[in-house]
Scaffold this active site. Sequence first.
Site, PDB file in Angstrom:
ATOM      1  N   HIS A  25       0.839  -1.152   0.017  1.00  0.00           N
ATOM      2  CA  HIS A  25       0.002   0.111   0.054  1.00  0.00           C
ATOM      3  C   HIS A  25       0.953   1.245  -0.044  1.00  0.00           C
ATOM      4  O   HIS A  25       1.139   1.759   1.031  1.00  0.00           O
ATOM      5  CB  HIS A  25      -0.935  -0.099   1.112  1.00  0.00           C
ATOM      6  CG  HIS A  25      -1.779  -1.120   1.371  1.00  0.00           C
ATOM      7  ND1 HIS A  25      -1.310  -2.502   1.679  1.00  0.00           N
ATOM      8  CD2 HIS A  25      -3.070  -1.365   1.127  1.00  0.00           C
ATOM      9  CE1 HIS A  25      -2.460  -3.400   1.529  1.00  0.00           C
ATOM     10  NE2 HIS A  25      -3.470  -2.457   1.377  1.00  0.00           N
ATOM     11  N   HIS A 260      -4.363   3.135  -3.000  1.00  0.00           N
ATOM     12  CA  HIS A 260      -4.401   2.376  -1.878  1.00  0.00           C
ATOM     13  C   HIS A 260      -3.734   1.173  -1.810  1.00  0.00           C
ATOM     14  O   HIS A 260      -2.678   0.945  -0.773  1.00  0.00           O
ATOM     15  CB  HIS A 260      -5.798   2.136  -1.342  1.00  0.00           C
ATOM     16  CG  HIS A 260      -6.160   1.240  -0.430  1.00  0.00           C
ATOM     17  ND1 HIS A 260      -6.581   1.499   0.855  1.00  0.00           N
ATOM     18  CD2 HIS A 260      -6.256  -0.253  -0.459  1.00  0.00           C
ATOM     19  CE1 HIS A 260      -6.429   0.500   1.569  1.00  0.00           C
ATOM     20  NE2 HIS A 260      -6.402  -0.529   1.151  1.00  0.00           N
ATOM     21  N   GLU A 409     -17.525  -5.958  24.656  1.00  0.00           N
ATOM     22  CA  GLU A 409     -16.716  -7.048  24.820  1.00  0.00           C
ATOM     23  C   GLU A 409     -15.544  -6.903  23.865  1.00  0.00           C
ATOM     24  O   GLU A 409     -14.341  -7.171  24.216  1.00  0.00           O
ATOM     25  CB  GLU A 409     -17.487  -8.300  24.339  1.00  0.00           C
ATOM     26  CG  GLU A 409     -18.351  -8.717  25.430  1.00  0.00           C
ATOM     27  CD  GLU A 409     -19.835  -7.723  25.096  1.00  0.00           C
ATOM     28  OE1 GLU A 409     -19.828  -7.307  24.113  1.00  0.00           O
ATOM     29  OE2 GLU A 409     -20.701  -8.107  26.033  1.00  0.00           O
ATOM     30  N   HIS A 470     -27.478 -17.628  24.593  1.00  0.00           N
ATOM     31  CA  HIS A 470     -26.448 -17.775  25.684  1.00  0.00           C
ATOM     32  C   HIS A 470     -25.609 -19.042  25.946  1.00  0.00           C
ATOM     33  O   HIS A 470     -24.696 -18.856  26.793  1.00  0.00           O
ATOM     34  CB  HIS A 470     -27.237 -17.480  26.955  1.00  0.00           C
ATOM     35  CG  HIS A 470     -27.622 -15.514  26.823  1.00  0.00           C
ATOM     36  ND1 HIS A 470     -28.226 -15.547  26.117  1.00  0.00           N
ATOM     37  CD2 HIS A 470     -27.032 -14.834  27.962  1.00  0.00           C
ATOM     38  CE1 HIS A 470     -28.488 -13.783  26.276  1.00  0.00           C
ATOM     39  NE2 HIS A 470     -27.753 -13.597  27.406  1.00  0.00           N
TER      40      HIS A 470
HETATM   41  C1  LIG Z   1     -11.013  -5.572   9.925  1.00  0.00           C
HETATM   42  C2  LIG Z   1     -10.444  -5.325   8.498  1.00  0.00           C
HETATM   43  N1  LIG Z   1     -11.619  -5.360   7.366  1.00  0.00           N
HETATM   44  C3  LIG Z   1     -10.933  -5.243   6.277  1.00  0.00           C
HETATM   45  C4  LIG Z   1      -9.704  -5.172   5.798  1.00  0.00           C
HETATM   46  C5  LIG Z   1      -9.034  -4.884   4.571  1.00  0.00           C
HETATM   47  N2  LIG Z   1      -8.719  -3.352   4.300  1.00  0.00           N
HETATM   48  C6  LIG Z   1      -7.565  -3.177   4.306  1.00  0.00           C
HETATM   49  S1  LIG Z   1      -7.148  -1.597   4.154  1.00  0.00           S
HETATM   50  C7  LIG Z   1      -9.013  -1.347   3.931  1.00  0.00           C
HETATM   51  C8  LIG Z   1      -9.402   0.122   3.417  1.00  0.00           C
HETATM   52  C9  LIG Z   1      -8.965   1.017   4.743  1.00  0.00           C
HETATM   53  O1  LIG Z   1      -9.288   2.149   4.196  1.00  0.00           O
HETATM   54  P1  LIG Z   1      -8.720   3.518   4.823  1.00  0.00           P
HETATM   55  O2  LIG Z   1      -8.496   3.073   6.220  1.00  0.00           O
HETATM   56  O3  LIG Z   1      -9.244   4.572   4.472  1.00  0.00           O
HETATM   57  O4  LIG Z   1      -7.178   3.323   4.533  1.00  0.00           O
HETATM   58  P2  LIG Z   1      -6.588   4.326   3.167  1.00  0.00           P
HETATM   59  O5  LIG Z   1      -7.254   3.732   1.953  1.00  0.00           O
HETATM   60  O6  LIG Z   1      -6.897   5.653   3.472  1.00  0.00           O
HETATM   61  O7  LIG Z   1      -5.191   3.838   3.350  1.00  0.00           O
HETATM   62  C10 LIG Z   1      -9.697  -2.472   3.909  1.00  0.00           C
HETATM   63  C11 LIG Z   1     -10.991  -2.744   3.867  1.00  0.00           C
HETATM   64  C12 LIG Z   1      -8.691  -4.956   7.258  1.00  0.00           C
HETATM   65  N3  LIG Z   1      -7.481  -4.699   7.091  1.00  0.00           N
HETATM   66  N4  LIG Z   1      -9.301  -5.076   8.391  1.00  0.00           N
END
Ligand SMILES: Cc1ncc(C[n+]2csc(CCOP(=O)(O)OP(=O)(O)O)c2C)c(N)n1
Length: 666
Positions: A25, A260, A409, A470
Amino acid sequence: MLEQLCINTVRTLSMDAVQKANSGHPGTPMALAPLAFVLWDRFLRFNPRDPHWAGRDRFILSNGHASMLLYSMLFLTGFDLTLDDLKNFRQWGSKTPGHPEYGLTAGVETTTGPLGQGISNSVGMAIAQRWFAAQFNRDGHNVFDYRIYAVCGDGDLMEGVSNEAASVAGHLGLSNLIWFYDNNHITIEGNTSLAFSDDVATRFQGWHWNVLHVADVNNLEEVDRAIRTAQTETERPTLVIVNSHIGWGSPHKQDTAEAHGEALGVEEVRLTKINYGWPPDAQFLVPEEAKSYMGKAVERGAQWEREWNEKYAAWAKAFPDLGKEWELIAKRELPEGWDKDIPVFPADAKGMATRESNGKVLNAVAKNVPWLIGGAADLAPSTKTLLKDGGSFERGEYDGRNFHFGIREHAMGAIVNGMSLSGIRAFGATFFIFSDYMRPTVRLAALMDLPVIFIYTHDSIGLGEDGPTHQPIEQMMSLRAVPRLLTFRPGDANEVAEVCRYIMTLKHEPALLALSRQAMPTLDRTKYTSASGTAKGAYVLADSGGTPEVILIGTGSELQLCVGAYERLTAEGVKARVVSMPSWELFEKQSPEYRAEVLPPGVHARVAVEAGTTFGWSKYVGDAGEVVGHDDFGASAPIKELMTHFGFTVENVIAKARLSMSKAKS
Ligand SMILES: Cc1ncc(C[n+]2csc(CCOP(=O)(O)OP(=O)(O)O)c2C)c(N)n1
């Protein structure tokens, strides 16, 4: 100019590493380089040559996919990371994996990647700092006074866990906590307007946060001002909303989702470098001036640590007992005599619930281990985890030992992980069924080798009337599947005591306790073997001598059924054996000889009894074996009826034993 050179070095290193790996990224490191630079250069107190220095500020990159930002900063400021390490980004065996991993790379404070976790850990770290300050800073000795800084993105703030954690931080008034929200309007699928229209500032104001804005991350003085302002806040945590452009400077990829999650492409990297005024064909170029300027962090850090060590020495001299305590905490060691008050429970046919005995044992240990602290997600009266006379950890009363996580939680899991990362022996408690709500955090505790204690009560259909919503079925088995996690389902009060005696000595593994709501007999250990075998995961509890014709394996509240069946079978002349198996994982750690002693390979008639899914038990009972378990959801009814209805009776265990004996024969 020099500052810009440093910032562009971070940017180009990130672009080059992602391009070389052809994976990763690039866009967010390019965008956030100015923020990281200003924070690390002007504010963050750390010592690259001693990443674990106790007085350091913490820096967490919660948007872990932007890992190259962190790796570039660590390299340039002189941590144990080389240019070759950056060139090996995402490769086998490298110190620069796709997402930052705690314990692998010096300077990485927590493992991030699952969005929302890092910033939620940061709340646990802020709590830990406040707790240490309240416990240890005395008479003007201000030894524990660090801050926690975390960077996060849209993804982090959309995740539920960060909402829970931010709510906790605001409620507790953790002004030592500063989050930077990278407001770049881009996630993977495109513009955030596709899925996210929250007014983030208003949300955080509602949680009692101090909210600041930086209109342009490239305006270094604006970033500087925001951090200075955040540092003067004494009542609230601060969120700095930082506007940025993902892929900043890339002519075709800036402000797009392509920046990204994939390499920019060779040509785009060239064009971007031209935009930065960088030699377009140079790769992994580190200008001498940038390296030497940012490398000054080493001398600065050493000086800070020297000054801190003086403060520490004066404090430890004035308060030698506290000093000793801190040293134990730092080494994850225990005070002498820590287990001297663990009770021995007398035999008792009526007995007590393991949640009850655990509450007693926990308190007996907490008496001698002041940093054993934790709490429940609004269920302390049910989980029996309240530390008597421990006081509550509340806003302004940061020396309390009982945490009220509220009905959150998932954040509880992330917070106890953050507390553990800071050295606290932390526990979190709730009903076992709600382990599902915090599962990612249990997994991360295991991945990070953190000795967190997860206490789960109401561990089976045996909880009764609350019904199938539960009643755990698959939870125990599915959590046994988590690598490195040690799970325990103790079968009576003395096994609970032994579990605690064992897990308190752990330095690197999380432990999970599955405890009953209902009472179970406290076994007569003069008749049956000592509970000390608990520390081996499984042990022979009762044996009629000679080679057994059948082995009954029980866990938790079903151990008593095995004992009942054993008594009747042996009275009938059947050679039987009861194996208590509170922990699969510990048993697997024993020598092959010990395991064969407990479960002789030649004995094929075996019955496992556990009020949960049968899935997985074939590992121990084999082809001729039988399992008394339950493979559907439970039901709402009094426990006695449920247990009878679902076959958790001595009679059924005996029937299954006979069936297995006949299968084994044929
Ligand atoms: C819990 C979780 N869900 C999905 C992902 C996959 N994922 C990685 S980055 C991302 C998008 C994140 O967007 P943002 O926080 O705006 O990051 P930017 O594009 O600005 O770097 C996703 C969905 C992940 N790493 N963790």
